[in-house]
Each structure stands twice: as structure tokens, then as C-alpha cells.
Design a protein around this motif. Structure first.
Motif, PDB file in Angstrom:
ATOM      1  N   ALA A  20      36.019  20.755  27.015  1.00 53.34           N
ATOM      2  CA  ALA A  20      34.792  20.201  26.549  1.00 53.34           C
ATOM      3  C   ALA A  20      33.401  20.974  27.190  1.00 53.34           C
ATOM      4  N   GLU A  21      33.750  21.390  28.408  1.00 53.67           N
ATOM      5  CA  GLU A  21      32.660  21.955  29.237  1.00 53.67           C
ATOM      6  C   GLU A  21      32.224  23.464  28.552  1.00 53.67           C
ATOM      7  N   ARG A  22      33.403  23.930  28.079  1.00 54.33           N
ATOM      8  CA  ARG A  22      33.390  25.327  27.714  1.00 54.33           C
ATOM      9  C   ARG A  22      32.466  25.079  26.292  1.00 54.33           C
ATOM     10  N   ALA A  23      32.857  24.380  25.641  1.00 54.72           N
ATOM     11  CA  ALA A  23      32.122  24.115  24.354  1.00 54.72           C
ATOM     12  C   ALA A  23      30.681  23.641  24.477  1.00 54.72           C
ATOM     13  N   MET A  24      30.245  22.815  25.617  1.00 53.99           N
ATOM     14  CA  MET A  24      28.982  22.529  25.770  1.00 53.99           C
ATOM     15  C   MET A  24      28.249  23.779  26.277  1.00 53.99           C
TER      16      MET A  24
ATOM     17  N   ARG B 133      23.705  28.818  22.930  1.00 56.48           N
ATOM     18  CA  ARG B 133      23.471  29.195  21.654  1.00 56.48           C
ATOM     19  C   ARG B 133      22.452  28.402  21.008  1.00 56.48           C
ATOM     20  N   ASP B 134      21.577  29.007  20.127  1.00 56.90           N
ATOM     21  CA  ASP B 134      20.858  28.090  19.172  1.00 56.90           C
ATOM     22  C   ASP B 134      21.795  27.405  18.341  1.00 56.90           C
ATOM     23  N   PRO B 135      21.565  25.920  18.309  1.00 51.08           N
ATOM     24  CA  PRO B 135      22.366  25.193  17.243  1.00 51.08           C
ATOM     25  C   PRO B 135      22.252  25.293  15.807  1.00 51.08           C
ATOM     26  N   LEU B 136      20.847  25.859  15.577  1.00 54.18           N
ATOM     27  CA  LEU B 136      20.506  25.872  14.128  1.00 54.18           C
ATOM     28  C   LEU B 136      21.119  27.292  13.555  1.00 54.18           C
ATOM     29  N   THR B 137      20.919  28.361  14.400  1.00 51.19           N
ATOM     30  CA  THR B 137      21.105  29.554  13.903  1.00 51.19           C
ATOM     31  C   THR B 137      22.442  30.082  14.579  1.00 51.19           C
TER      32      THR B 137
END
Length: 841
Positions: free
Chosen positions: A392-396, A402-406
Motif C-alpha cells: 500500500a505504501e509503494r502504491a501511495m 505521479r500525476d493522477p490525471l495524466t
């Protein structure tokens, strides 16, 4: 004593017999012996034997519940024929009873000893075993027979032997029982039993003549106690491991700690943690103890190839007490090279599938108890929780970088690149390379697209820009989104200044291709700032952050100059530093009241009377001269000083308005609000506090806002304006016609007037089309019950046209330029005096 004739009749009794039995002599003499003493058959048999010449010794004769004992001898004549017999009778009832009691007690004691659960041993003074009860065989497996000499100390554990010797010596020197002692004693099968010894010295008792030792088997109790202690220790170890996991210990270190915990608390010879990779198709040795195989080695996860992969696929704990006789799976080299005999493989649970396996093994055959398996599962669960948290920490972290939109790397990732030169993402640019170029793209007028077409459309445009930048190809290495409508492009070996310029133009061409948005074709424009490391920099060029900073300074200049592309130069650095210094000076100027407020009047189109005054802030800079608002207002917005500046302008403008009222002129004062101020949650308190301090009614101030400021967040602006108008504040919509206002919002906005932008007003005398546009705006304003103000009235001709088109108020250089407070008072006095006489100008 008694005597009888040959027929068995009593011929003589002594007084003692008569007295003992309470009889009279006459009752006995002449009567048969059997007749007197009851059991005729038995006594007759005795008499017959005596007559036949057989003497009697201790013959038992019952009499009235008593036990009598008779001794008799036949009497013979000269011819040897038996003529009678004589004897004595003894009452032995008491003795028989006593003997019977003794025998019964002995039998009972013997039975107790024979059937006792504790071992009872009698030792000679030299420590050899003289006697052992049957419990010795049940408890210790030994059967000692007479002549079999065994010394007790030979059966005691070597580590406990000295303690046992001291205890026996103490018993030999002291009479009676001694305190219990605990030690280990050998079983006949070679195992060790825990026993408790109680010794009693009975050497002086002739019936014993030795030391009586009682041994109680404490093995089960000790095993239970040991299991309880072991389980408590294991639970504490699992809890400690869990605390380490919560303390954000590195997962690889946690696996090593888990291996050590299992080895120490299970007494296992081999322990490992295998991690699952590639959708559970592979297992890798990540931490181990007792293995000879190197960590990182891959283990196949074919369910028939190993117990670990079998556990992974079945998601169940696999237990094997004898690998040599295992037919469920092949025994892998992982275990054979470690010489394992008995093993456990426990899956580490995951969200969908196990994330790995925990294994423990013994080099000797071992039965794994339920508490052993529970302990392994508990450790596996701790690792599972830590693995999930790490995932979960790696995903966070990935999301944070990273930009969540692009999906592009963001500014944080680039900043971490500087802090960690090895890179933080596979697609992040390597540092230290020569001839690196960073290009920063800013999409022009993106805010207007967002405000006019909506945020969903704005997001679509940003994603399309990101995709077009991704498709640029060589020499581009990485594309990142810095924020809002700003992107960074990293390239290497571009080819000098010409290559930089060509790449920048390629970027502008790429984003300028037509973009279909809901049937509407958009052509985007942008500005690009370029900064490169260059060959003149030691070590391959500046770090990423410095190149970004330079490229951003260049793109700011490109936007200011409308140049499209601008390369970074040292002059830009100085300009950026100058802007920073100016921002610092602006804060000081506001605090010390060093700004200046000019005023420009507005007049009514019908009678040319002064209808109000607009306040315009200026900055008399000590070294740069008089600075116009467009120089320092953007700085105030960027540095967060804008609300403080607005508060200063409101206070000064309302103070001047109060002085006009004292002179008899009831003139409202207009104050401009910047775009960021309109949406500031503190605006309401700022405005109302300034009005309260002035003592004027709220209608004395008119706030001017632009269309673009409203359309940034129409609903939010509507709420703010509604609250202020509800308290009596008036609003004017400035620069009307230059933005992207929605008529639906314009109709809902609580504004009192609209100001037609000077770009439409100034050319009125030269362009009939412009006159029609202004006429339409005036008609629209009046339809919405708004007053229409024409700004930019710079000639008598334009003033006449504005009146003819129906404008309500006029403002511009033809009437009056902005002037300081003292000058505006004189101008108002003069203007009013002239127009009271003429009624017009």
C-alpha cells in the motif's frame, strides 16, 4: 490341664481350666470331651487320633467363639496299649486376633507399595538398589531382581548427579524424611524423565534397614509448564515482531527478524521466507537461516515440485514429518541440501493470493505440535500485514510521485531524483548526463478553456497534451507534469541551440494540432522555456531542480513577451531575482503605507454629473519610479500578499470617501478585486471590517470584478457575491466582453452594473461594427436591469457616441485622468461648479 480315659470321657480337670472357662468340676467329669467343647465331629476326630496313639500339638478347638489351642499326649499301659490321654488347653483368641491384624496390615502395606503410582526404592547405605516396587518398571522401565546390583547415581543425569549425591549423603547423615529434590533420571529407553525425590532414612528399622526413596514422575507437569512458558515466549515474540512491523521497519529486515524468531523459539535447524513473484509463478528465497542455497535463488511454484509451491497453490499449511516417505510432492534441493527431515511450509496470506511462504525444518525426525503450527502461522500473518502495508505504501508513493490525471511523473519525483541520484522510477531521467535539455511548456489560456467548457473538458485537454508530448520520440527521454497546465520535457543530446529551438517548435506544433472536444475544434497554443546543461558546466551540468528553475524562468518570460519560445539566459536569472526582491519590497511597502491611491471619476451620461470615483493603486518605488498595478499586482497574487493589499486599498479608499461626504459629496468609491481575492474565504471579513472601521454605509463601496475571475469558479463566486450584496455592498462586472461569461451565470450574478472594456469603446468613432457590438452589450445590460459604464472614453466624439448608444456612465481620459487624493477633491469641486452653471460640458 485335663485327662480322659480310653473312651474319651473326662477323668480329670484342674482348677485353672475350670476357672478360665467358668465351669464346675461336676459338669465335666464323666462327660465326653466333644460333648463339652461343642464341635463333636472335630473333637471326636482329635480324640480318635489320640486313642490311636498320635500326639497332638497346637490343635485348634473352637469354643463359644473363642479360639482354643490343645496340646495332648496318649497314655499307655505296660502292654503299650493306649489307656487314655492327657493334655492342656490354651485360650489363644487374643493372640490369633493380633496375628491376624498384623498380617492384614502387612498385606495392605504390601498392596499399597506394589500398586503405588510413585516409584519406591530401598537403597543400601552405599546407594545400591535393594528393592524397587512395580511402579519403577511403569515409570522408568526397569525391573530389578535379587542379585542385580545397580547404583542409583548411575541412573541420574550427569548434570544433576552431584546434586543427587549431596541429597543422599544428607539423608544418610540425618534420620527421618528430608525436603524434596528435583532432577532428571534415565529411562530404560534412553530418554530422560523429570522426577521429584523424597528420601527417608530408615536404616535403624530392622524391617527396612535402608533408605526409602520415593520418586514422583514430574515429566508431564514439567512438559506442560515448559509448553506454557514456550507459548508465552512465542506470543511475546510475535507481538514484538508486530511492533517492529508497525514501526515501519524495512520489509527485508523484518523477514530476517522473522526467520530468527522462528529459529530461536521453535528450535528449528532451517528457516526461510520465500517471496512470490510474477503472478505467483515464481518463488524467491528472500531470508533464511541454516540454508546453504544463496538468497535470491528462484524456486519453481509448480504444485508438484516442492512443498513450498504446494502450500502457495493450496493456500494451506503443509506439514511433513518424514520427507523420505513423502509422495505428495518432490523434495526440492532447497531442503535436501539442508539435510532436512521434518518440515513445515506455511503460506503468507495476501489480498488475493499468498505473497510468499514461511518454512521451518528439522534435521531430525520431528512431530510438529499444534502450537508449533500456530506459531508459524502467527509469524506468517505478521509478515502478511507488513507486506500489505508495504504494498500500500509503494502504491501511495507511486501515486504521490505521479500525476493522477495524466500518469506522468510529477515535480515531487523530480525533486527526489536530486536527493537520490540513483533514480526513483524506471522512467525517470538519469542525472549527470552531458548536453541535457529541459523544456517547460505552459498551455496558453488554459484557464479560460477550463472556466468556459468545464473542468471535465479541461482534464481531457491536459490528458491529450500529455499523450502528444509522450509521442514526440527521440531525443525526448521523459515527460512530466509540473502542475495545472505546465509540463516539462527532458531530452539529451539535442544538438545545441538549434536543436533546442527545433524541439521547442516541435512541442508547440504537436499541441497545436486540432483537438476535437465534443464537436468543437480547439487549437491550443503555448509558451516554451528552454534550459540546457551545456558543455561549459563542470560535471555534466546542473541538477534537475536547477534546470527546471531556469526553464520555468524562461517560460515566464516567453509568456510575458508572447514570444512562443524563450531560452534561459543569465539576464533572466537576474530578472527572476529582481522579481523576488520586488516581492519582498512590496510586503514592506504595504506594511509601511508606502503605496499611493489615485482616483479617476465617473460621470453620468445624461447630465454629466459626477456619479462616482474609481480607486487605482500605484507604487512610488524609491529606485524604480512609479510602478503601475500590472507590475506588482501579479506579484502580490503569487506571494499571497493580495488580500493584505486589498485591505490597504479598501481602508484608504473608504477614508477618502468619508472625507468627500464631510464636504457634502455623496460619491461611492469603486475598488478593483483581483481574481484570487474573489475566491478567498477571508474576503467577506476583510470587506466588512474595512466598512465598519470607516463608519460609512455598505453602499458607499462598489467592488469591481472581472468576468474571468467569476468564471474560475462561478458557483463559489456567486456565493461570495450574494453574501456581500446581502449586506449592502454593490458590484460591477469589469472588462465586460473580453471573457467567456455564460449568460446564465451573468443573469444570476448579483451585480449592479457592467463596464464595457475600453478595447470596444476606444475605436467607436472608426468602426461601425464595434458600435453595433457596444449597442448589443448596452441592450443586454439594460435587459438585465444593469447600469452600463463605458470606460476608455478618450475623445468628445466617442463620448457623444456612447451617449447615443445608451450608456449610463462614462469614464476615460477625455473626462479626467487618474489623480491623487488632493487633486481629485479640486477636480470634483471645479467640475461640479462648471456643470451646475451649464448643466453639461
Amino acid at each position: 490341664m485335663f485327662a480322659c480315659d480310653a473312651a474319651g470321657a473326662i477323668t480329670f480337670v484342674d482348677g485353672g481350666l475350670l476357672a478360665h472357662f467358668g465351669l464346675e468340676r461336676k459338669e465335666l467329669l464323666g462327660r465326653g470331651f466333644a460333648e463339652v467343647f461343642g464341635d463333636y465331629a472335630a473333637v471326636g476326630e482329635l480324640a480318635r487320633r489320640l486313642i490311636e496313639g498320635e500326639p497332638l500339638r497346637r490343635a485348634q478347638v473352637p469354643f463359644e467363639g473363642r479360639r482354643l489351642e490343645a496340646w495332648a499326649q496318649p497314655l499307655r499301659g505296660g502292654d503299650g496299649v493306649v489307656s487314655g490321654f492327657a493334655g492342656i488347653v490354651l485360650d489363644v483368641s487374643a493372640r490369633v486376633a493380633a496375628e491376624t491384624a498384623v498380617l492384614d496390615a502387612a498385606r495392605r502395606q504390601g498392596a499399597l507399595v506394589e500398586h503405588a503410582s510413585d516409584v519406591i526404592i530401598v537403597l543400601a547405605p552405599d546407594g545400591t538398589v535393594q528393592y524397587a516396587n512395580p511402579a519403577c518398571e511403569r515409570v522408568l522401565g526397569y525391573t530389578w531382581r535379587a542379585g542385580h546390583v545397580v547404583h542409583m547415581l548411575s541412573l541420574v543425569h550427569p548434570q544433576d548427579r552431584e546434586m543427587c549425591r549431596a541429597n543422599i549423603l544428607l539423608v544418610l547423615n540425618e534420620r527421618g524424611a528430608q525436603p524434596p529434590a528435583n532432577f532428571r533420571m534415565a529411562h530404560a529407553d534412553g530418554s530422560w524423565r523429570h522426577v521429584q525425590l523424597i528420601a527417608n532414612n530408615l536404616s535403624e528399622d530392622p524391617a527396612v534397614a535402608g533408605v526409602v526413596v520415593t520418586l514422583r514422575d514430574m515429566t508431564a507437569e514439567r512438559d506442560t509448564e515448559a509448553r506454557l512458558l514456550a507459548n508465552a515466549s512465542r506470543q511475546a515474540a510475535v507481538a514484538e515482531l508486530g511492533r517492529w512491523a508497525l514501526a515501519r521497519l524495512d520489509y527485508s529486515n523484518l523477514m530476517e527478524d522473522a526467520v530468527n524468531v522462528l529459529a530461536d523459539h521453535l528450535g528449528a535447524d532451517i528457516v526461510h521466507v520465500l517471496e512470490s513473484y510474477a503472478d505467483a509463478s515464481l518463488l524467491s528465497l528472500s531470508a533464511s537461516r541454516g540454508h546453504v542455497i544463496a538468497e535470491g535463488e528462484i524456486v519453481s511454484s509448480d504444485p508438484t515440485s516442492s512443498p513450498a509451491s504446494f502450500a502457495l497453490v493450496t493456500q494451506d499449511t503443509i506439514v511433513s514429518e518424514d520427507l523420505d516417505n513423502e509422495d505428495r510432492f518432490d523434495v526440492p534441493e532447497l531442503w535436501t541440501r539442508a539435510a532436512a527431515v521434518s518440515i513445515v511450509e506455511c503460506p503468507i496470506p495476501g489480498e488475493d493470493m499468498p505473497v510468499g511462504v514461511v518454512g521451518v525444518g528439522s534435521r531430525e525426525k520431528r512431530s510438529w505440535a499444534d502450537e508449533d503450527l500456530s506459531f508459524v502461522r502467527a509469524v506468517a500473518n505478521v509478515l502478511a500485514a507488513a507486506a500489505e502495508r508495504t504494498r500500500a505504501e509503494r502504491a501511495m508513493r507511486e501515486q504521490a510521485l505521479r500525476d493522477p490525471l495524466t500518469g506522468l511523473p510529477n515535480r515531487l519525483l523530480l525533486a527526489e531524483h536530486d536527493a537520490s541520484p540513483g533514480g526513483v522510477a524506471p522512467d525517470s531521467p538519469p542525472l549527470g548526463a552531458e548536453d541535457r535539455t529541459v523544456l517547460v511548456l505552459d498551455v496558453d489560456r488554459f484557464k479560460e478553456i477550463n472556466d468556459t467548457l468545464g473542468h471535465a473538458t479541461g482534464d481531457f485537454v491536459l490528458v491529450e497534451v500529455a499523450n502528444r508530448l509522450r509521442r514526440l520520440g527521440e531525443p525526448v527521454e521523459l515527460v512530466a507534469r509540473l502542475g495545472s497546465d505546465e509540463f516539462a520535457v527532458f531530452a539529451r543530446n539535442v544538438g545545441g541551440d538549434e536543436g533546442d529551438e527545433a524541439l521547442a517548435r516541435r512541442i508547440l506544433t504537436a499541441i497545436g494540432e486540432p483537438l476535437d472536444v465534443g464537436g468543437v475544434s480547439l487549437r491550443l497554443r503555448g509558451s516554451v522555456g528552454v534550459a540546457s546543461s551545456g558543455s561549459d558546466h563542470e560535471g555534466g551540468g546542473p541538477e534537475i531542480s536547477r534546470l527546471l528553475h531556469r526553464a520555468e524562468a524562461a517560460v515566464y518570460q516567453a509568456k510575458t513577451e508572447h514570444a512562443g519560445v524563450r531560452r534561459y539566459t543569465d539576464d533572466l536569472e537576474r530578472s527572476s531575482l529582481s522579481r523576488l526582491a520586488l516581492a519582498s519590497e512590496l510586503s514592506e511597502a504595504i506594511d509601511k503605507g508606502q503605496l499611493r491611491l489615485d482616483f479617476q471619476p465617473k460621470v453620468a451620461a445624461t447630465d454629466e454629473q459626477v456619479s462616482g470615483v474609481e480607486a487605482l493603486v500605484r507604487w512610488p518605488h524609491p529606485t524604480r519610479g512609479l510602478l503601475a498595478p500590472d507590475v506588482f499586482i501579479p506579484l502580490a497574487e503569487q506571494t499571497g500578499l493580495i488580500l493584505e493589499l486589498t485591505n490597504w486599498v479598501l481602508a484608504r479608499a473608504l477614508a477618502e470617501c468619508a472625507s468627500w461626504q464631510r464636504s457634502g459629496w455623496t460619491l461611492p468609491v469603486a475598488v478593483n478585486l483581483s481574481a484570487s481575492t474573489v475566491h478567498d474565504p477571508l474576503l467577506l471579513d476583510t470587506v466588512m471590517s474595512a466598512i465598519a472601521r470607516s463608519g460609512l454605509p455598505a453602499g458607499s463601496v462598489e467592488l469591481e470584478i472581472t468576468e474571468s475571475a467569476v468564471m474560475r469558479d462561478p458557483e463559489g463566486a456567486l456565493r461570495t457575491l450574494t453574501e456581500l450584496t446581502g449586506r449592502g455592498v454593490r458590484f460591477a462586472l469589469d472588462d465586460f466582453g473580453t471573457g467567456y461569461s455564460s449568460l446564465a451565470y451573468l443573469q444570476r450574478l448579483p451585480v449592479d452594473s457592467v463596464k464595457i472594456d475600453k478595447s470596444f469603446v476606444m475605436p467607436l468613432g472608426e468602426d461601425e461594427v464595434t458600435q453595433e457590438i457596444v449597442r448589443a452589450v448596452v441592450d443586454l445590460g439594460h435587459t438585465l436591469h444593469l447600469s452600463v459604464i463605458a470606460e476608455g472614453v478618450e475623445s468628445a466624439e466617442v463620448m457623444t457616441i456612447c451617449k447615443s448608444l445608451g450608456c449610463d456612465e462614462l469614464q476615460g481620459f477625455h473626462l479626467a485622468r487618474p489623480m491623487e487624493a488632493n487633486a481629485i477633491r479640486s477636480w470634483i469641486s471645479s467640475w461640479m461648479a462648471n456643470h451646475q452653471e451649464t448643466g453639461h460640458r
